[in-house]
Design a protein around this motif. Structure first.
Motif, PDB file in Angstrom:
ATOM      1  N   ASP A 276       0.840  -1.138  -0.013  1.00  0.00           N
ATOM      2  CA  ASP A 276      -0.042  -0.228  -0.070  1.00  0.00           C
ATOM      3  C   ASP A 276       0.852   1.359   0.125  1.00  0.00           C
ATOM      4  O   ASP A 276       1.405   1.775   1.052  1.00  0.00           O
ATOM      5  CB  ASP A 276      -1.034  -0.007   1.269  1.00  0.00           C
ATOM      6  CG  ASP A 276      -1.711   1.169   1.432  1.00  0.00           C
ATOM      7  OD1 ASP A 276      -1.891   2.064   0.261  1.00  0.00           O
ATOM      8  OD2 ASP A 276      -2.405   1.525   2.389  1.00  0.00           O
ATOM      9  N   LYS A 283       1.502   8.190   0.491  1.00  0.00           N
ATOM     10  CA  LYS A 283       2.015   7.904   1.812  1.00  0.00           C
ATOM     11  C   LYS A 283       3.299   8.841   1.895  1.00  0.00           C
ATOM     12  O   LYS A 283       4.099   8.687   0.990  1.00  0.00           O
ATOM     13  CB  LYS A 283       2.064   6.689   2.389  1.00  0.00           C
ATOM     14  CG  LYS A 283       0.807   5.854   2.567  1.00  0.00           C
ATOM     15  CD  LYS A 283       1.056   4.532   3.107  1.00  0.00           C
ATOM     16  CE  LYS A 283      -0.303   3.919   3.347  1.00  0.00           C
ATOM     17  NZ  LYS A 283      -1.054   4.332   4.536  1.00  0.00           N
ATOM     18  N   ASN A 326      -1.771  -1.344  -4.237  1.00  0.00           N
ATOM     19  CA  ASN A 326      -2.146   0.055  -4.342  1.00  0.00           C
ATOM     20  C   ASN A 326      -1.051   0.910  -4.631  1.00  0.00           C
ATOM     21  O   ASN A 326       0.010   1.274  -3.765  1.00  0.00           O
ATOM     22  CB  ASN A 326      -2.993   0.472  -3.077  1.00  0.00           C
ATOM     23  CG  ASN A 326      -3.552   1.871  -3.293  1.00  0.00           C
ATOM     24  OD1 ASN A 326      -3.897   2.285  -4.128  1.00  0.00           O
ATOM     25  ND2 ASN A 326      -3.755   2.404  -1.797  1.00  0.00           N
ATOM     26  N   ASP A 359      -5.763   6.566  -0.580  1.00  0.00           N
ATOM     27  CA  ASP A 359      -5.210   5.473   0.561  1.00  0.00           C
ATOM     28  C   ASP A 359      -6.298   4.996   1.449  1.00  0.00           C
ATOM     29  O   ASP A 359      -5.797   4.085   1.919  1.00  0.00           O
ATOM     30  CB  ASP A 359      -4.241   6.465   1.308  1.00  0.00           C
ATOM     31  CG  ASP A 359      -3.114   5.597   2.105  1.00  0.00           C
ATOM     32  OD1 ASP A 359      -3.224   4.584   1.925  1.00  0.00           O
ATOM     33  OD2 ASP A 359      -2.554   6.360   2.927  1.00  0.00           O
ATOM     34  N   ALA A 360      -7.529   5.332   1.215  1.00  0.00           N
ATOM     35  CA  ALA A 360      -8.338   4.739   2.000  1.00  0.00           C
ATOM     36  C   ALA A 360      -9.016   3.346   0.890  1.00  0.00           C
ATOM     37  O   ALA A 360     -10.145   3.401   0.546  1.00  0.00           O
ATOM     38  CB  ALA A 360      -9.719   5.344   2.506  1.00  0.00           C
ATOM     39  N   GLU A 361      -8.061   2.633   0.712  1.00  0.00           N
ATOM     40  CA  GLU A 361      -8.193   1.533  -0.383  1.00  0.00           C
ATOM     41  C   GLU A 361      -8.895   0.198  -0.011  1.00  0.00           C
ATOM     42  O   GLU A 361      -9.495  -0.549  -0.634  1.00  0.00           O
ATOM     43  CB  GLU A 361      -6.913   1.308  -1.307  1.00  0.00           C
ATOM     44  CG  GLU A 361      -5.883   0.158  -0.683  1.00  0.00           C
ATOM     45  CD  GLU A 361      -5.241   0.539   0.724  1.00  0.00           C
ATOM     46  OE1 GLU A 361      -5.505   1.841   0.909  1.00  0.00           O
ATOM     47  OE2 GLU A 361      -4.889  -0.171   1.340  1.00  0.00           O
TER      48      GLU A 361
END
Ligand code: BES
Ligand code: MN
Ligand code: ZN
Length: 509
Positions: A276, A283, A326, A359-361
């Motif tokens: 991620d 990030k 991601n 990022d809210a995957e």
């Protein structure tokens, strides 16, 4: 690690290391009692061998504290290791799990490859659950994450024996011990997956590992990729995967015991993000390497399925792991994009999702995983995911988060925690939180701001579980251990496996 259960008297056991547990010194009672630890051995010879060190006051038998004696007088063992269980009033079988892990991790760096662990001779710690906990703890303690070190010295324990006192409970001790082996090995299987770096464990490889395990233990396995996602209209899962050169894997495992054709069908759904980066909402680089463990929820489900296949509870179980990477890319989804999730039923439209933060995957891939589990007939759902940093802010690293839309379903899970020894804390759901993720342009948005971040994430999943009894486990704060403990290495924890298995067993006919 070879495991054995022995009912032989302790004094005569020939071994490199005999580990015996003790309660700490504060348990002494009565006017004549000397304040010294209580050694929990049924055998007088062990008490004599340990008498001097116990009377010295040097060793207090705090939880996982150890003291070693060489050539203990009157024992066939070459070494005697006394392992603290802490205060008698607080000690449980979970302290036994820790003590066995501590004994194993004491032995490993000292070149000791074989040991015997004596179950505590104490009426408060019954032998059957203690035997299970001890072998689970030993297996957990034997795991080290240094797989890719070229100078790796294999320090693993070759043989671990649990010593019990033979009595009427013998068959119960034997079956609990056998169960502990299955569960401990399954938890380690999960940990070995979680430990793998993103380049060595892509979604495709995770699918291959799951399928290979399934073939070994007799589970049905199907592993799909891009085409199937499109066919099923998994727009939320695909929206995460579209930004990576690595294809996604939709992993489906089925456990269908002979003759069980009705009753509940449990749906286990796991987040399998093999790395991620955050995607376009990238990030910061500090600690980003940790995001290789963002598939820990999926790995927990795969490990739980291994245990279920071997323990054979009489209930149908379906497992779905949504694996993807991601990544930021020219084809990656962007904040503001609107995606259409998989329809929950064939006659319903898929819910539309406004992407606020790429990022809210995790919630995106799980939305389609939950919908698919329902379409395949799951009557009860449980999901596990390293879903939010916010759960770590809320609960720290000593409890994982649990959410549920159904008290009866949650009670089963909570009851199992007494057996698993894992700590999950129930968090609230509620309309007010669901409000926070209402979208102006579509049905729902994928983030609800900083406040209550773990709860709004859970409410997002709730929108796909709807009224199907469902439990959500947010293990983001617990899936990776940053500081080594006497009984377990730093690295992947395998949290969830044991509790999920207990929950499944509670439905067995
Ligand atoms: N995989 C992370 C959550 C995470 C954080 C796991 C720390 C393990 C350790 C997840 O995909 C994520 O990035 N969540 C965001 C959500 C936010 C954008 C609403 C987070 O927690 O910051
Ligand atoms: Mn993320
Ligand atoms: Zn993530």
């Amino acid at each position: 690690m070879h495991t054995e259960l022995s009912f032989a008297p302790l004094a005569g056991i020939e071994t490199e290391l005999l580990a015996v547990p003790a309660f700490d010194l504060q348990t002494a009672k009565g006017p004549d009692a000397k304040a010294q630890p209580t050694l929990l051995a049924a055998d007088e010879a062990v008490h004599s061998a340990a008498a001097t060190v116990l009377a010295s006051g040097e060793f207090k038998a705090g939880a996982n504290e150890t003291v070693l004696l060489h050539s203990p007088a009157g024992l066939a063992a070459r070494r005697l290791l006394i392992v603290g269980l802490g205060k008698q009033s607080k000690a449980t079988v979970h302290s036994v799990r820790g003590a066995a892990g501590t004994a194993v991790r004491f032995a490993k760096p000292r070149g000791i490859r074989e040991l015997v662990f004596a179950l505590p001779a104490s009426p408060e710690l019954p032998e059957a659950p203690s035997a299970r906990a001890a072998v689970e703890g030993a297996l957990a303690g034997d795991f080290d994450p240094d797989t890719y070190r070229s100078d790796r010295k294999d320090q693993s324990i070759q043989s671990f024996t649990v010593s019990a006192v033979a009595d009427v409970a013998k068959p119960f001790v034997e079956s609990a011990f056998a169960e502990g082996i299955v569960i401990g090995e399954s938890q380690n299987f999960t940990r070995s997956l979680v430990n793998e770096p993103g380049n060595k464990l892509t979604p495709t490889i995770l699918g291959e590992r799951a399928a290979a395990m399934a073939a070994e233990v007799g589970l049905k396995a199907e592993v799909y990729s891009t085409e199937k996602l499109h066919e099923l209209r998994m727009g939320a899962f695909w929206s995460v995967s579209q930004g990576s050169a690595e294809p996604p894997a939709l992993i489906v495992l089925r456990y269908e015991p002979d003759g069980v054709t009705d009753g509940p069908m449990l749906g286990l759904v796991g987040k399998g993000i093999t790395f991620d980066t955050g995607g376009i909402s990238i990030k910061p680089s500090d600690n980003m390497e940790k995001m290789k463990y963002d598939m820990a929820g999926g790995a927990a489900m795969i490990g739980a399925m291994r245990a279920i296949a071997l323990l054979k509870p009489r209930v149908r179980v379906l497992c779905i792991v949504c694996a993807a990477e991601n990544m930021p890319d020219g084809k990656a989804q962007k904040p503001g994009d609107v995606q259409t999730a998989m329809p929950i039923a064939p006659d319903r439209p898929g819910k539309t999702i406004e992407i606020i933060n790429t990022d809210a995957e995790g919630r995106l891939v799980l939305a389609d995983g939950l919908a698919y589990a329902r379409q395949l007939g799951a009557t009860h759902l449980i999901d596990a995911a390293t879903l939010t940093g916010a759960i770590g802010i809320a609960l720290g690293i000593h409890n994982a988060g649990a959410f549920s839309n159904d008290d009866a379903t949650f009670t089963r899970f909570e009851t199992g925690l007494a057996v698993s020894g894992e700590k999950f804390w129930r968090m609230p759901l509620g309309e007010e939180y669901a409000e926070m993720i209402r979208s102006d342009i579509g049905d729902i948005k994928n983030t609800g701001g900083r406040y209550g971040g773990a709860i709004t994430a859970a409410e997002f999943l709730h929108a796909f579980a709807e009224d199907t009894p469902w439990i959500h486990l947010d293990i983001a704060g617990m899936a990776w251990i940053d500081d080594a403990k006497p009984y377990i290495a730093r690295g992947p924890s395998g949290v969830g496996v044991r509790s999920i298995v207990e929950w499944v067993k509670s439905y067995a006919q």
